[in-house]
Scaffold this motif. Structure first.
Motif, PDB file in Angstrom:
ATOM      1  N   LEU A 134      -6.818 -11.773 -11.623  1.00  0.00           N
ATOM      2  CA  LEU A 134      -5.429 -11.619 -11.168  1.00  0.00           C
ATOM      3  C   LEU A 134      -4.605 -12.641 -11.939  1.00  0.00           C
ATOM      4  O   LEU A 134      -4.833 -13.844 -11.813  1.00  0.00           O
ATOM      5  N   THR A 135      -3.655 -12.168 -12.745  1.00  0.00           N
ATOM      6  CA  THR A 135      -3.050 -13.036 -13.760  1.00  0.00           C
ATOM      7  C   THR A 135      -1.872 -13.879 -13.272  1.00  0.00           C
ATOM      8  O   THR A 135      -1.312 -14.647 -14.055  1.00  0.00           O
ATOM      9  N   GLY A 136      -1.510 -13.736 -11.990  1.00  0.00           N
ATOM     10  CA  GLY A 136      -0.391 -14.521 -11.472  1.00  0.00           C
ATOM     11  C   GLY A 136       0.791 -13.631 -11.151  1.00  0.00           C
ATOM     12  O   GLY A 136       0.808 -12.444 -11.512  1.00  0.00           O
ATOM     13  N   THR A 137       1.762 -14.205 -10.458  1.00  0.00           N
ATOM     14  CA  THR A 137       2.895 -13.404  -9.978  1.00  0.00           C
ATOM     15  C   THR A 137       4.220 -13.991 -10.430  1.00  0.00           C
ATOM     16  O   THR A 137       4.366 -15.217 -10.503  1.00  0.00           O
ATOM     17  N   PRO A 138       5.203 -13.123 -10.762  1.00  0.00           N
ATOM     18  CA  PRO A 138       6.532 -13.638 -11.115  1.00  0.00           C
ATOM     19  C   PRO A 138       7.247 -14.225  -9.888  1.00  0.00           C
ATOM     20  O   PRO A 138       6.806 -14.056  -8.750  1.00  0.00           O
ATOM     21  N   HIS A 139       8.328 -14.899 -10.149  1.00  0.00           N
ATOM     22  CA  HIS A 139       9.186 -15.463  -9.111  1.00  0.00           C
ATOM     23  C   HIS A 139       9.521 -14.443  -8.011  1.00  0.00           C
ATOM     24  O   HIS A 139       9.610 -13.255  -8.283  1.00  0.00           O
ATOM     25  N   GLY A 140       9.706 -14.906  -6.795  1.00  0.00           N
ATOM     26  CA  GLY A 140      10.211 -14.042  -5.728  1.00  0.00           C
ATOM     27  C   GLY A 140       9.220 -13.775  -4.614  1.00  0.00           C
ATOM     28  O   GLY A 140       9.567 -13.126  -3.620  1.00  0.00           O
ATOM     29  N   SER A 141       8.005 -14.271  -4.748  1.00  0.00           N
ATOM     30  CA  SER A 141       7.005 -14.114  -3.692  1.00  0.00           C
ATOM     31  C   SER A 141       7.538 -14.683  -2.384  1.00  0.00           C
ATOM     32  O   SER A 141       8.120 -15.770  -2.362  1.00  0.00           O
ATOM     33  N   ASP A 142       7.353 -13.924  -1.302  1.00  0.00           N
ATOM     34  CA  ASP A 142       7.875 -14.401  -0.019  1.00  0.00           C
ATOM     35  C   ASP A 142       7.080 -13.756   1.119  1.00  0.00           C
ATOM     36  O   ASP A 142       6.277 -12.850   0.897  1.00  0.00           O
ATOM     37  N   ALA A 143       7.353 -14.197   2.335  1.00  0.00           N
ATOM     38  CA  ALA A 143       6.598 -13.719   3.493  1.00  0.00           C
ATOM     39  C   ALA A 143       6.979 -12.287   3.859  1.00  0.00           C
ATOM     40  O   ALA A 143       8.106 -11.844   3.620  1.00  0.00           O
ATOM     41  N   PHE A 144       6.047 -11.552   4.444  1.00  0.00           N
ATOM     42  CA  PHE A 144       6.319 -10.229   4.997  1.00  0.00           C
ATOM     43  C   PHE A 144       5.648 -10.134   6.364  1.00  0.00           C
ATOM     44  O   PHE A 144       4.947 -11.052   6.789  1.00  0.00           O
ATOM     45  N   LYS A 145       5.889  -9.004   7.045  1.00  0.00           N
ATOM     46  CA  LYS A 145       5.430  -8.931   8.440  1.00  0.00           C
ATOM     47  C   LYS A 145       4.986  -7.516   8.806  1.00  0.00           C
ATOM     48  O   LYS A 145       5.243  -6.557   8.060  1.00  0.00           O
ATOM     49  N   ALA A 146       4.359  -7.418   9.948  1.00  0.00           N
ATOM     50  CA  ALA A 146       3.895  -6.114  10.436  1.00  0.00           C
ATOM     51  C   ALA A 146       5.074  -5.148  10.525  1.00  0.00           C
ATOM     52  O   ALA A 146       6.176  -5.538  10.928  1.00  0.00           O
TER      53      ALA A 146
ATOM     54  N   ALA B 217      11.594 -21.770 -11.224  1.00  0.00           N
ATOM     55  CA  ALA B 217      12.210 -21.672  -9.891  1.00  0.00           C
ATOM     56  C   ALA B 217      11.701 -22.772  -8.971  1.00  0.00           C
ATOM     57  O   ALA B 217      12.444 -23.285  -8.136  1.00  0.00           O
ATOM     58  N   ARG B 218      10.434 -23.129  -9.151  1.00  0.00           N
ATOM     59  CA  ARG B 218       9.858 -24.152  -8.276  1.00  0.00           C
ATOM     60  C   ARG B 218      10.052 -25.551  -8.824  1.00  0.00           C
ATOM     61  O   ARG B 218       9.655 -26.540  -8.185  1.00  0.00           O
ATOM     62  N   LYS B 219      10.648 -25.648 -10.025  1.00  0.00           N
ATOM     63  CA  LYS B 219      10.928 -26.955 -10.646  1.00  0.00           C
ATOM     64  C   LYS B 219       9.687 -27.837 -10.711  1.00  0.00           C
ATOM     65  O   LYS B 219       9.719 -29.034 -10.391  1.00  0.00           O
ATOM     66  N   VAL B 220       8.558 -27.253 -11.088  1.00  0.00           N
ATOM     67  CA  VAL B 220       7.316 -28.009 -11.257  1.00  0.00           C
ATOM     68  C   VAL B 220       6.956 -28.000 -12.749  1.00  0.00           C
ATOM     69  O   VAL B 220       7.465 -27.172 -13.509  1.00  0.00           O
TER      70      VAL B 220
ATOM     71  N   PRO C 293       6.562  -4.562 -17.607  1.00  0.00           N
ATOM     72  CA  PRO C 293       7.368  -4.914 -16.447  1.00  0.00           C
ATOM     73  C   PRO C 293       6.583  -4.651 -15.154  1.00  0.00           C
ATOM     74  O   PRO C 293       5.790  -3.713 -15.092  1.00  0.00           O
ATOM     75  N   LEU C 294       6.802  -5.494 -14.149  1.00  0.00           N
ATOM     76  CA  LEU C 294       6.182  -5.250 -12.841  1.00  0.00           C
ATOM     77  C   LEU C 294       7.168  -5.629 -11.749  1.00  0.00           C
ATOM     78  O   LEU C 294       8.025  -6.489 -11.942  1.00  0.00           O
ATOM     79  N   TRP C 295       7.117  -4.918 -10.643  1.00  0.00           N
ATOM     80  CA  TRP C 295       8.112  -5.079  -9.577  1.00  0.00           C
ATOM     81  C   TRP C 295       7.471  -4.868  -8.224  1.00  0.00           C
ATOM     82  O   TRP C 295       6.399  -4.256  -8.104  1.00  0.00           O
ATOM     83  N   LEU C 296       8.152  -5.379  -7.199  1.00  0.00           N
ATOM     84  CA  LEU C 296       7.706  -5.198  -5.821  1.00  0.00           C
ATOM     85  C   LEU C 296       8.908  -5.031  -4.903  1.00  0.00           C
ATOM     86  O   LEU C 296       9.908  -5.757  -5.036  1.00  0.00           O
ATOM     87  N   LYS C 297       8.841  -4.048  -4.028  1.00  0.00           N
ATOM     88  CA  LYS C 297       9.888  -3.815  -3.027  1.00  0.00           C
ATOM     89  C   LYS C 297       9.306  -3.973  -1.630  1.00  0.00           C
ATOM     90  O   LYS C 297       8.163  -3.587  -1.376  1.00  0.00           O
TER      91      LYS C 297
ATOM     92  N   TYR D 267       3.587 -11.752  -0.229  1.00  0.00           N
ATOM     93  CA  TYR D 267       3.193 -10.801  -1.281  1.00  0.00           C
ATOM     94  C   TYR D 267       3.264 -11.489  -2.650  1.00  0.00           C
ATOM     95  O   TYR D 267       4.082 -12.382  -2.878  1.00  0.00           O
ATOM     96  N   GLU D 268       2.415 -11.060  -3.534  1.00  0.00           N
ATOM     97  CA  GLU D 268       2.449 -11.479  -4.948  1.00  0.00           C
ATOM     98  C   GLU D 268       2.013 -10.270  -5.764  1.00  0.00           C
ATOM     99  O   GLU D 268       0.846  -9.887  -5.698  1.00  0.00           O
ATOM    100  N   VAL D 269       2.914  -9.682  -6.534  1.00  0.00           N
ATOM    101  CA  VAL D 269       2.536  -8.543  -7.381  1.00  0.00           C
ATOM    102  C   VAL D 269       1.990  -9.064  -8.706  1.00  0.00           C
ATOM    103  O   VAL D 269       2.534 -10.014  -9.279  1.00  0.00           O
ATOM    104  N   GLU D 270       0.901  -8.460  -9.186  1.00  0.00           N
ATOM    105  CA  GLU D 270       0.217  -9.022 -10.356  1.00  0.00           C
ATOM    106  C   GLU D 270      -0.391  -7.935 -11.255  1.00  0.00           C
ATOM    107  O   GLU D 270      -0.766  -6.858 -10.789  1.00  0.00           O
TER     108      GLU D 270
END
Ligand code: MG
Ligand code: MG
Ligand code: MG
Lengths: 221, 221
Positions: free
Chosen positions: B188-200, B32-35, B146-150, B69-72
């Motif tokens: 912490l083994t790393g996070t799948p695609h989709g990490s993004d900002a969150f707020k109070a 996704a990050r094309k690196v 499988p791991l997920w975050l909402k 957030y980064e779920v791991e």
């Protein structure tokens, strides 16, 4: 109370969970490198598995080609604090130590060039040799302490904590805006000019005022 | 023996001294990050003062403007090791956990651009929410989870540990070339695609297979 805090901090090597380093924190080093004076403390972490005491050798990891010495004043936290002010910060100091912040420049330089992490270059086993606790009441002013380092008997670093860019309370106040400081955490306050590479077979000696000296043999892994 | 190791690792939040993170370790995130795919694990440290458990809120520090957030999958070390081979590495795992590796992208992006340290952007208080220990015998294959975050009920991350670039034994073997791993250390083994900002005000939920779920409220400092 000072006495109680010093007693509690005596086992920081075994009880402590955090080692916080500050980079580029002596004016002499800033001037020698011709870089701007940092606007805020430059903070990094080392793991406590990097601790050694006198009697154990410094072991240069196989994976590294260039490891440098950095002699430093260590500050040992005596009581928990978060968001502490500069004015209140010194109340949370439990004692001091003499420390080396050994740094794999081969790794760190490459990491910095690519925006990478400092962890491996700073965190390897035996990279944080420390003296015993220096109790609070032995130190009148932590910002008036000469410190020196010799390799094979020749002076390589000679400075004074008066030259710190960020003083001890500045560092504590700054770090505690981000993370809680706990008893036995160690802060490495930075190194004066003169840090350079060393190698297996070298003998490293260092001292802090008339408070502590240490001597370490260096070997290859 | 697996049972004994799991029992010993149950208090990793209180007993552990090291948290080691691995960055950019899911193929979906690399793509996704094309690196380029990292050639070696990208390793960083977090302090144990960053731990929280369910029931405590995630507190966004005043000093930051963008925290993601980064779920791991977390791996808890069960026994001391140094220079361990990939083949022997799994013998040193004491259990697993579900974890978040919260990251102040505002700070980290700026640090990386100037070769700075990752410590403040990764190490702030409440930046490592974790579940209870997941015992070894509950996990047949740590690379098929499988791991997920909402966020506020909407799925933002959904991946599988099969997609890890460096598998659990790769990471343990690599890190142990540099530093000793001790019982209760967390990786912490790393996070799948989709990490993004969150707020109070946000509510963050995440899960790992049928092994663990967690839910956290978010507030401003
Ligand atoms: Mg240093
Ligand atoms: Mg999104
Ligand atoms: Mg992460």
């Amino acid at each position: 109370m000072a006495c109680q805090r010093s007693q509690d901090a005596a086992n920081f090597v075994f009880e402590g969970k955090k080692i916080i380093g500050v980079a580029l924190n002596y004016m002499c080093a800033v001037n020698a490198r011709k870089v701007p004076v940092p606007k805020e403390p430059i903070v990094f972490l080392k793991p406590t598995t990097s601790y050694i005491r006198e009697g154990s050798p410094i072991v240069l990891p196989k994976v590294f080609t260039k490891v440098a010495y950095e002699v430093e004043l260590g500050v040992i936290i005596g009581s928990r604090c978060k968001n502490v002010s500069r004015e209140q910060a010194m109340q949370h100091v439990g004692g001091y130590c003499l420390a080396l912040d050994l740094t794999a420049q081969c790794n760190l330089t490459a990491a910095r060039a690519t925006g990478g992490s400092w962890t491996l270059g700073k965190g390897f086993d035996t990279s944080t040799p420390v003296s015993r606790l220096i109790p609070l009441d032995a130190v009148n002013d932590p910002h008036a302490l000469p410190l020196w380092l010799k390799v094979n008997g020749e002076v390589q670093q000679s400075g004074c904590t008066a030259d710190l860019v960020f003083k001890v309370p500045d560092i504590i106040a700054y770090v505690s805006k981000y993370m809680t400081l706990e008893p036995n955490d160690l802060i490495l306050t930075g190194t004066p000019h003169g840090s350079d590479a060393f190698k297996a077979g070298d003998v490293i000696e260092c001292g802090l005022a008339d408070l502590a000296t240490m001597k370490f043999n260096v070997c290859d892994e």
